[in-house]
Write an enzyme that holds these catalytic residues in place. Sequence first.
Site, mmCIF file in Angstrom:
data_model
loop_
_atom_site.group_PDB
_atom_site.id
_atom_site.type_symbol
_atom_site.label_atom_id
_atom_site.label_comp_id
_atom_site.label_asym_id
_atom_site.label_seq_id
_atom_site.Cartn_x
_atom_site.Cartn_y
_atom_site.Cartn_z
ATOM 1 C CE LYS A 92 -11.859 -4.931 7.285
ATOM 2 N NZ LYS A 92 -12.502 -5.110 5.960
ATOM 3 C CD GLU A 114 -19.460 -1.835 5.922
ATOM 4 O OE1 GLU A 114 -19.716 -0.630 5.731
ATOM 5 O OE2 GLU A 114 -18.393 -2.362 5.534
ATOM 6 C CB SER A 381 -5.192 -9.065 6.973
ATOM 7 O OG SER A 381 -5.888 -10.154 7.546
#
Lengths: 399, 273
Positions: A92, A114, A381
């Site tokens: 991220k 969000e 990830s």
Amino acid sequence: MRAGEFPDDRGHFGPYGGIFVAETLMAALAELREEYETTRKDGAFMAEFHHELKHYVGRPSPIYHARHWSERLGGAQIYLKREDLNHTGAHKINNTVGQALLARRMGKKRIIAETGAGQHGVATATVAARYGMECVVYMGAEDVARQSPNVYRMKLLGATVVPVSSGSRTLKDALNEAMRDWVTNVSSTFYILGTAAGPHPYPQLVRDFQSVIGVECLDQMPEMTGRQPDAIIACVGGGSNAIGIFHPYLDQPGVRLIGVEAGGEGIASGRHAAPLAAGTPGILHGFRSYLMQDEQGQIMETHSISAGLDYPGVGPEHAWLKDSGRAEYVSINDDEALRAFHDVCRYEGIIPALESSHALAHAAKIAPTMDKDRIVLVNLSGRGDKDINTVAKLAGIVL
Amino acid sequence: MSRIKHTFETLKSQHKAALIPFITAGDPDAQMTVQIMHGLAAAGADIIELGIPFSDPMADGPAIQRASERALKQGLSLKDVLSIVSEFRSGNTATPVVLMGYANPVERMGYNNFAQAAATAGVDGVLLVDLPPEESVAGTLVSAGMDNILLLSPTTPEARMKLVAQQASGFVYYVSLKGVTGSASPDLTEVAQRIALIRKCCDVPVGVGFGVRDAATAAAIAQFADAVIIGSRLVEAIEASPREKVLANLTVFMAEVRTTMDSCSRVYKKDKT
């Protein structure tokens, strides 16, 4: 148009993508689009982005040969792209660094985001602290309760976390509320969207910032193995880590690209989060793509063991890659993901995120059907420290 | 001539602005919605805006979100919304009805199917909040005989106003503030300036909505706009009233707004001659 050349100038990936927002946001999206067009061609900006990725995020992330686990599975060799080793523990941050630099360039001092599980929220709060910006994160009230360590992390980093109690009180409602904030504070505020979805240009810019993952693999795989992998596997919620590793490989036809959605309790049960497997095209959150919706066009509640995949839509480029056949999409159920989670803990000494465990589970499914000299690259990830409470609870253990 | 156009022309000859109440279809239930629509028309509504409930109403504040949730809890579908309109039409052929909602339920039904069914039901105009002119289905709506209502906002640049004006029919809906429905009061001086700017490129009437909560604000807006749209305030009243009091409470409020609006003479009248 070649697959790699999408989207068109109005943000379409074939019939998907586009801009479907209320009028008040149209000008802000146009401004972002124009700014991004100049920015991506600006060498100084890109140099700073890559400097930050190297010295702050810790890139390039390594690729690791999961030899022990591969041997046990008895087929193809599994390699892991270690996005879990990034600062804040997931892919991220690649995107939040890029968007925060863009926000700074545009003179915006207030950041909103969000978040579902809280990983994107933490990555956003992190860069807001790093660049001295005010940060407000919207999070479904259900998720606030389920993910309290991440809520506290965001607060430590100086962010305000706003619980969202409307609708299903999860990620999709947090996204609605972030959009409502943006429409209200549109002049002062930059909305850092966390996945390769939303109105144009978000799917494009998130993809571009995340493409660093695949670009590194293009160099790293031949260095390690002498060639590119036979297949690349990544989990797909909104789809940012998957598009990040897929995109640089789109023009390499020898490499199979496999996206893994959350099958929850099984597609047939209806309790899942797999719009590509079981959804239909529609419009939500500013873009057209496959959605989990009922016959009336109302968005359905989703279910997944992993909060990060618990989303009823999927990035428009994945919808396009599915239709065009360039990528394949499959689903993995909660129990299969959980088994892969435990196996990778035990055989490789790596605690993977439950999201990434879906990709790992699919690798475990196909590797035994392939020869031992075949290579499967999995995008790991994120790391699973955030998930230990969920996993312990399933085992009946209270931490 | 379309019912919406006829309504605005009649009002113009009377030097009045249109009063447009918004309610969500199916709140508190479908049968009651028809009664409320008749009640609103009797209390002075010139046009009625009927919200299509949607699970993810991104542009709406809490009041209208909750109204959507109440309607969806009863399983209200877009087809049910159209049935509400045809039932209203069986007792009222004069008051235009505009459907307002989000694109997805309409996309799911199919734009052509929807346009035919809506026109047959007696719908006069359609406003899809998240379907900007770039993705417009104006042609489909207009060829079915309905007006394509579009939004303009405080952030719309002048060049874009022209694009919107080219496609808009019936009226354009000016969003008075940056925010969601039911937000704090708009800055009326700023709104008046924007309306003057909009009129330079836009031939259709201009309505103003978002944040209109009382008769005085409505009357002030009626001095420079062609229509005043009131939504959240009414939806809150429906939510707060016991079922048997809903109609009476809405009627009292509507009558007050109507009287106040009509008692102020309009300072600005659009006059092209």
